[in-house]
Scaffold this motif. Sequence first.
Motif, PDB file in Angstrom:
ATOM      1  N   ARG A  37     -48.307  88.338 -78.073  1.00  0.00           N
ATOM      2  CA  ARG A  37     -47.599  89.090 -76.989  1.00  0.00           C
ATOM      3  C   ARG A  37     -48.146  90.566 -76.980  1.00  0.00           C
ATOM      4  NH1 ARG A  37     -41.703  88.954 -78.389  1.00  0.00           N
ATOM      5  NH2 ARG A  37     -42.315  89.127 -80.404  1.00  0.00           N
ATOM      6  N   VAL A  38     -48.490  90.977 -75.667  1.00  0.00           N
ATOM      7  CA  VAL A  38     -49.320  92.258 -75.518  1.00  0.00           C
ATOM      8  C   VAL A  38     -48.817  93.153 -74.497  1.00  0.00           C
ATOM      9  CG1 VAL A  38     -51.511  91.547 -76.501  1.00  0.00           C
ATOM     10  CG2 VAL A  38     -51.080  91.395 -74.082  1.00  0.00           C
ATOM     11  N   CYS A  39     -48.859  94.522 -74.412  1.00  0.00           N
ATOM     12  CA  CYS A  39     -48.432  95.234 -73.536  1.00  0.00           C
ATOM     13  C   CYS A  39     -49.458  96.240 -72.959  1.00  0.00           C
ATOM     14  CB  CYS A  39     -47.312  96.162 -73.868  1.00  0.00           C
ATOM     15  SG  CYS A  39     -46.542  97.402 -72.774  1.00  0.00           S
ATOM     16  N   PHE A  40     -49.438  96.462 -71.356  1.00  0.00           N
ATOM     17  CA  PHE A  40     -50.606  97.193 -71.010  1.00  0.00           C
ATOM     18  C   PHE A  40     -49.838  98.360 -70.267  1.00  0.00           C
ATOM     19  CE2 PHE A  40     -52.363  92.840 -70.953  1.00  0.00           C
ATOM     20  CZ  PHE A  40     -53.762  93.094 -71.989  1.00  0.00           C
ATOM     21  N   LEU A  41     -50.212  99.384 -70.534  1.00  0.00           N
ATOM     22  CA  LEU A  41     -49.739 100.721 -69.578  1.00  0.00           C
ATOM     23  C   LEU A  41     -50.685 100.924 -68.596  1.00  0.00           C
ATOM     24  CD1 LEU A  41     -48.438 102.825 -72.539  1.00  0.00           C
ATOM     25  CD2 LEU A  41     -46.824 101.297 -70.732  1.00  0.00           C
ATOM     26  N   PHE A  42     -50.257 101.352 -67.479  1.00  0.00           N
ATOM     27  CA  PHE A  42     -51.014 101.616 -66.292  1.00  0.00           C
ATOM     28  C   PHE A  42     -50.787 103.216 -66.100  1.00  0.00           C
ATOM     29  CE2 PHE A  42     -50.395  97.270 -66.436  1.00  0.00           C
ATOM     30  CZ  PHE A  42     -51.586  96.786 -65.648  1.00  0.00           C
TER      31      PHE A  42
ATOM     32  N   ASP B  20     -53.411 109.460 -62.979  1.00  0.00           N
ATOM     33  CA  ASP B  20     -53.686 111.021 -63.322  1.00  0.00           C
ATOM     34  C   ASP B  20     -52.661 111.553 -64.506  1.00  0.00           C
ATOM     35  OD1 ASP B  20     -55.172 111.279 -60.867  1.00  0.00           O
ATOM     36  OD2 ASP B  20     -53.203 111.736 -59.789  1.00  0.00           O
ATOM     37  N   GLY B  21     -52.962 110.699 -65.511  1.00  0.00           N
ATOM     38  CA  GLY B  21     -52.504 111.165 -66.818  1.00  0.00           C
ATOM     39  C   GLY B  21     -51.258 110.852 -67.121  1.00  0.00           C
ATOM     40  N   GLN B  22     -50.498 109.945 -66.289  1.00  0.00           N
ATOM     41  CA  GLN B  22     -49.056 109.829 -66.362  1.00  0.00           C
ATOM     42  C   GLN B  22     -48.843 108.214 -66.245  1.00  0.00           C
ATOM     43  OE1 GLN B  22     -46.064 110.089 -62.815  1.00  0.00           O
ATOM     44  NE2 GLN B  22     -44.738 111.069 -64.221  1.00  0.00           N
ATOM     45  N   ALA B  23     -48.172 107.637 -67.193  1.00  0.00           N
ATOM     46  CA  ALA B  23     -47.598 106.213 -67.185  1.00  0.00           C
ATOM     47  C   ALA B  23     -46.919 105.962 -65.972  1.00  0.00           C
ATOM     48  CB  ALA B  23     -47.042 105.769 -68.731  1.00  0.00           C
ATOM     49  N   VAL B  24     -47.173 105.035 -65.343  1.00  0.00           N
ATOM     50  CA  VAL B  24     -46.503 104.767 -63.933  1.00  0.00           C
ATOM     51  C   VAL B  24     -46.102 103.207 -63.938  1.00  0.00           C
ATOM     52  CG1 VAL B  24     -47.945 106.425 -62.563  1.00  0.00           C
ATOM     53  CG2 VAL B  24     -48.708 104.333 -62.716  1.00  0.00           C
ATOM     54  N   ALA B  25     -46.606 102.464 -64.704  1.00  0.00           N
ATOM     55  CA  ALA B  25     -46.123 100.958 -64.807  1.00  0.00           C
ATOM     56  C   ALA B  25     -46.625 100.288 -66.252  1.00  0.00           C
ATOM     57  CB  ALA B  25     -46.696 100.218 -63.776  1.00  0.00           C
ATOM     58  N   TYR B  26     -46.094  99.123 -66.329  1.00  0.00           N
ATOM     59  CA  TYR B  26     -46.451  98.511 -67.605  1.00  0.00           C
ATOM     60  C   TYR B  26     -46.252  96.911 -67.595  1.00  0.00           C
ATOM     61  CZ  TYR B  26     -41.384  97.593 -68.130  1.00  0.00           C
ATOM     62  OH  TYR B  26     -39.932  97.441 -67.545  1.00  0.00           O
ATOM     63  N   ALA B  27     -46.959  96.375 -68.300  1.00  0.00           N
ATOM     64  CA  ALA B  27     -46.755  94.589 -67.904  1.00  0.00           C
ATOM     65  C   ALA B  27     -46.899  94.205 -69.413  1.00  0.00           C
ATOM     66  CB  ALA B  27     -48.056  94.131 -67.205  1.00  0.00           C
ATOM     67  N   THR B  28     -46.010  93.167 -69.751  1.00  0.00           N
ATOM     68  CA  THR B  28     -45.782  92.555 -71.179  1.00  0.00           C
ATOM     69  C   THR B  28     -46.101  91.051 -70.810  1.00  0.00           C
ATOM     70  OG1 THR B  28     -43.471  92.423 -70.857  1.00  0.00           O
ATOM     71  CG2 THR B  28     -44.371  94.372 -72.137  1.00  0.00           C
ATOM     72  N   VAL B  29     -47.089  90.860 -71.581  1.00  0.00           N
ATOM     73  CA  VAL B  29     -47.425  89.380 -71.336  1.00  0.00           C
ATOM     74  C   VAL B  29     -47.526  88.452 -72.707  1.00  0.00           C
ATOM     75  CG1 VAL B  29     -48.591  89.880 -69.365  1.00  0.00           C
ATOM     76  CG2 VAL B  29     -49.959  89.622 -71.607  1.00  0.00           C
ATOM     77  N   GLU B  30     -47.478  87.039 -72.616  1.00  0.00           N
ATOM     78  CA  GLU B  30     -47.670  86.355 -74.001  1.00  0.00           C
ATOM     79  C   GLU B  30     -48.845  85.195 -73.631  1.00  0.00           C
ATOM     80  OE1 GLU B  30     -45.153  83.903 -77.181  1.00  0.00           O
ATOM     81  OE2 GLU B  30     -44.033  84.755 -75.418  1.00  0.00           O
ATOM     82  N   VAL B  31     -49.627  85.193 -74.626  1.00  0.00           N
ATOM     83  CA  VAL B  31     -50.389  83.996 -74.483  1.00  0.00           C
ATOM     84  C   VAL B  31     -50.320  82.833 -75.452  1.00  0.00           C
ATOM     85  CG1 VAL B  31     -52.966  83.470 -75.260  1.00  0.00           C
ATOM     86  CG2 VAL B  31     -52.411  85.609 -74.576  1.00  0.00           C
TER      87      VAL B  31
END
Length: 257
Positions: A147-152, A155-166
């Motif tokens: 399981r991994v998490c990506f932060l989007f 301009d230097g601010q985290a605006v979204a995230y996606a957590t996924v599983e392989v």
Amino acid sequence: MSLQYSSLESNRFNLRILRGSLTKLEPYELLRTIVDERADVAIFRLPASQQHQLFQLSMLPFPVIIADTLVSFDCDLREFPAQPLRNTRLVIHHATVADTAVLEELVDLSFKDYRTHYNSNPLFDPKLVLAGYKEWALSCLQPGDKRVCFLFYLDGQAVAYATVEVHATYGEGIIFGARPNVPFKNLYVDLLNYTKQYMWDQGLKRVRATTQIQNHGVQRAWVRMGFVPARSHCTVHINAMLNKQMVDAAPPAASTL
């Protein structure tokens, strides 16, 4: 009867909770399991194709809640591959435990008003429900897991995230969310496309996503991106409160001097 004690949920809600999945209802076997396990709440999922069996739960001597309906969609990446991100200013970061505070904030903002099967049951404190989703998302920050998490970032601010599983043969979205009122069009589409590309890079040909039936906006986005409905399940809660009653009825322990 595939109902098992759920230590994670039991500890979170201070109730003895069983979880599982059924392919058909056998009410007397279900009752026997609940009584033998002294369950407070039994939570199980039943294929929606079998929802005509739900009337049998009226035989049980406990309150029953039909808490939600889940739908799962599949996408074949060979037919509907990932597309380039539409928001080219996005910067994507593979999150680690160092990003715990950032992810906690985003889950708080994106899930505070979201309603799932827990919210259908008055026994569950909404604050603890939110804490559970936060815990689920944070578990994706641990190294060495599929399981991994990506932060989007914008301009230097985290605006979204996606957590996924392989998984062995497919990739699956777990929790996606975004900061409210981000002035970006198609941000969710970018999260999905990035997930598609990541799974393709892992050698997978299929991706899966699941949500509550009432989450229509997300499902419309999935259909536009090549996802098709594949499975649906009803979620049922049975509030037996057997262990809680026994604990509450126990006499106080004698004190010692």
